[in-house]
Write an enzyme that holds these catalytic residues in place. Structure first.
Site, mmCIF file in Angstrom:
data_model
loop_
_atom_site.group_PDB
_atom_site.id
_atom_site.type_symbol
_atom_site.label_atom_id
_atom_site.label_comp_id
_atom_site.label_asym_id
_atom_site.label_seq_id
_atom_site.Cartn_x
_atom_site.Cartn_y
_atom_site.Cartn_z
ATOM 1 N N GLY A 1 33.176 40.740 28.162
ATOM 2 C CA GLY A 1 32.881 41.378 29.438
ATOM 3 C C GLY A 1 31.431 41.775 29.598
ATOM 4 N N LYS B 1 39.017 29.727 37.400
ATOM 5 C CA LYS B 1 38.990 30.202 38.782
ATOM 6 C C LYS B 1 37.601 30.564 39.287
ATOM 7 C CE LYS B 1 43.706 32.055 38.623
ATOM 8 N NZ LYS B 1 44.559 33.264 38.823
ATOM 9 N N ARG C 1 33.144 39.865 14.042
ATOM 10 C CA ARG C 1 32.464 41.051 14.565
ATOM 11 C C ARG C 1 32.039 41.992 13.440
ATOM 12 N NH1 ARG C 1 35.571 42.844 20.216
ATOM 13 N NH2 ARG C 1 34.380 41.422 21.553
ATOM 14 N N GLY D 1 34.732 34.578 25.684
ATOM 15 C CA GLY D 1 35.769 34.220 24.724
ATOM 16 C C GLY D 1 36.071 32.738 24.632
#
Length: 397
Positions: free
Chosen positions: A377, A197, A36, A354
């Site tokens: 996110g 999920k 980053r 990620g």
């Protein structure tokens, strides 16, 4: 999009408050992954080249509005200086006299890092007064933190409305890649949606169905879709309670002429561990005492055919339990296929999240994708069709 870039503003002699995301992993007081930090270098260098004074605003960890010495951004200084190839000054606060004095002392060609914005309660509350205190320090605002753009915080949202504002090079690259992939893409468009999920990817699937031509579903999510069709998935990771939802998604996809690509064969094992004996069976033939841990060769071939016919690929989530070989086989094969098509100029490939980044790096394919987002996110919320406050503020600035 109506946002401006660094090329659209006069930076000469101006203090450029530059919001970056250098919330990097640290162990024993040292940065363990400087990715980053390295990605903000083009923005900082361009600001310097245009005669501006880059003053970096960033958060680190979750101090929750209190000064926590162990969460000081000072820990990032050595990695930041190494990436930029020059010394970086540091201020012990991000507002007030301490910050103002450090900025006043910054020479031409210098770079300054201000202390953790989250040491102040006003940051996460998006407090107008705190934003005004930040704005008082500079003449231009540059947001280069796409990965924090889904947060309506003072340094990502309110500040953009108080100064002439633009996107930094990393933000510009993220937004341009995502616009090409979903706003006005070359078709056919294929999405890969994997992970454990279905429940965590409902909004993503709902948004993509109306925008892409096919969706490859992998990981534990695929097991839920198989079970929803009455297939016994044995001991596999599966959200049986989501069966009705999975069937509704399949119906919606059919109505939208969006093909859902599910495994036709799978790799099964008695347990998820390295060296566990495994075998390939039809997706409908998982033994009751086994678990599905990856897609099989016939499924890989089908995915390769879908990729070969596509012009645009959006990828979020692995196709199997990629962390332990050989259950990385499908993810690696699909990643290499996408990379090969991208190198050949036949595919625009955009990936993020990620686990996705880790999987593509492990496969050796990440460098050949058109764009790999380090945002977690924010990348997911964009794919879900949500408005990102940090981006909206730039649009309206």
């Amino acid at each position: 999009m109506a946002w401006k870039s660094l090329d659209d503003l006069d930076l000469g002699g101006k203090v450029v408050l530059t919001r970056v995301d250098i919330n990097v992993p640290v162990e024993n007081g040292a940065v363990t992954d400087a990715t980053r930090i390295e990605r903000i270098v083009p923005t900082v260098k361009d600001i310097l080249a245009k005669g501006g004074k880059p003053v970096l605003l960033a958060h680190f960890d979750r101090p929750k509005g209190k000064v926590v010495p162990g969460m000081s951004l000072r820990v990032a200084l050595p990695a930041l200086e190494a990436a930029l190839g020059q010394p970086v000054a540091f201020a012990e606060d991000c507002v007030g006299p301490v910050a103002a004095e450090a900025i006043a002392a910054l020479p031409a060609g210098g770079v300054l890092l201000l202390e953790n914005t989250r040491f102040h309660k006003g940051e996460e509350k998006n407090d107008p007064e705190f934003a005004a205190d930040l704005a008082a320090l500079g003449g231009v605002y540059c947001n280069d933190a796409f990965s924090a753009a889904h947060r309506a915080h003072a340094s990502t949202e309110a500040l953009a409305r108080l100064l002439p504002a633009c996107a930094g090079r990393l933000m510009q690259a993220e937004l341009s890649a995502l616009e090409k992939a979903l706003t006005d893409p070359a078709r056919p468009v294929v999405a890969v949606v994997g992970g454990a999920k279905v429940s965590t990817k409902l909004e993503l699937l709902g948004n993509l169905i109306g925008k892409v031509d096919s969706i490859v579903i992998g990981g534990g999510m695929a097991n839920t879709f198989l079970a929803a069709q009455g297939i016994d998935v044995g001991k596999s990771l599966c959200e049986h309670e989501m069966a009705d939802t999975a069937r509704a998604i399949m119906t919606k996809a059919e109505g939208a002429n969006c093909t859902l690509v599910l495994p036709v064969d799978v790799v099964v094992a008695a347990e998820f561990k390295a060296g566990s004996p495994n075998e390939i069976v039809a997706a409908s033939a998982c033994p009751p005492d086994r678990m599905i841990l990856d897609a099989g060769p016939a499924s890989i071939a089908r995915i390769a055919a879908v990729f070969s016919a596509a012009r645009t690929l959006v990828w979020n989530g692995p196709l199997g339990a990629f962390e332990i070989p050989p259950f990385n086989t499908a993810t690696d094969a699909a990643a290499r296929q996408a990379a090969s098509l991208t190198r050949a100029g036949r595919l625009l490939s955009v990936a993020g999240g990620g686990d996705t980044v880790a999987a593509l790096n492990a496969s050796g394919s990440a460098a050949d994708f058109s764009y790999v987002s380090t945002a977690g996110g924010a990348f997911l919320e964009w794919l879900e069709g949500k408005t990102l406050p940090g981006v909206a503020a730039l649009d309206q600035a």
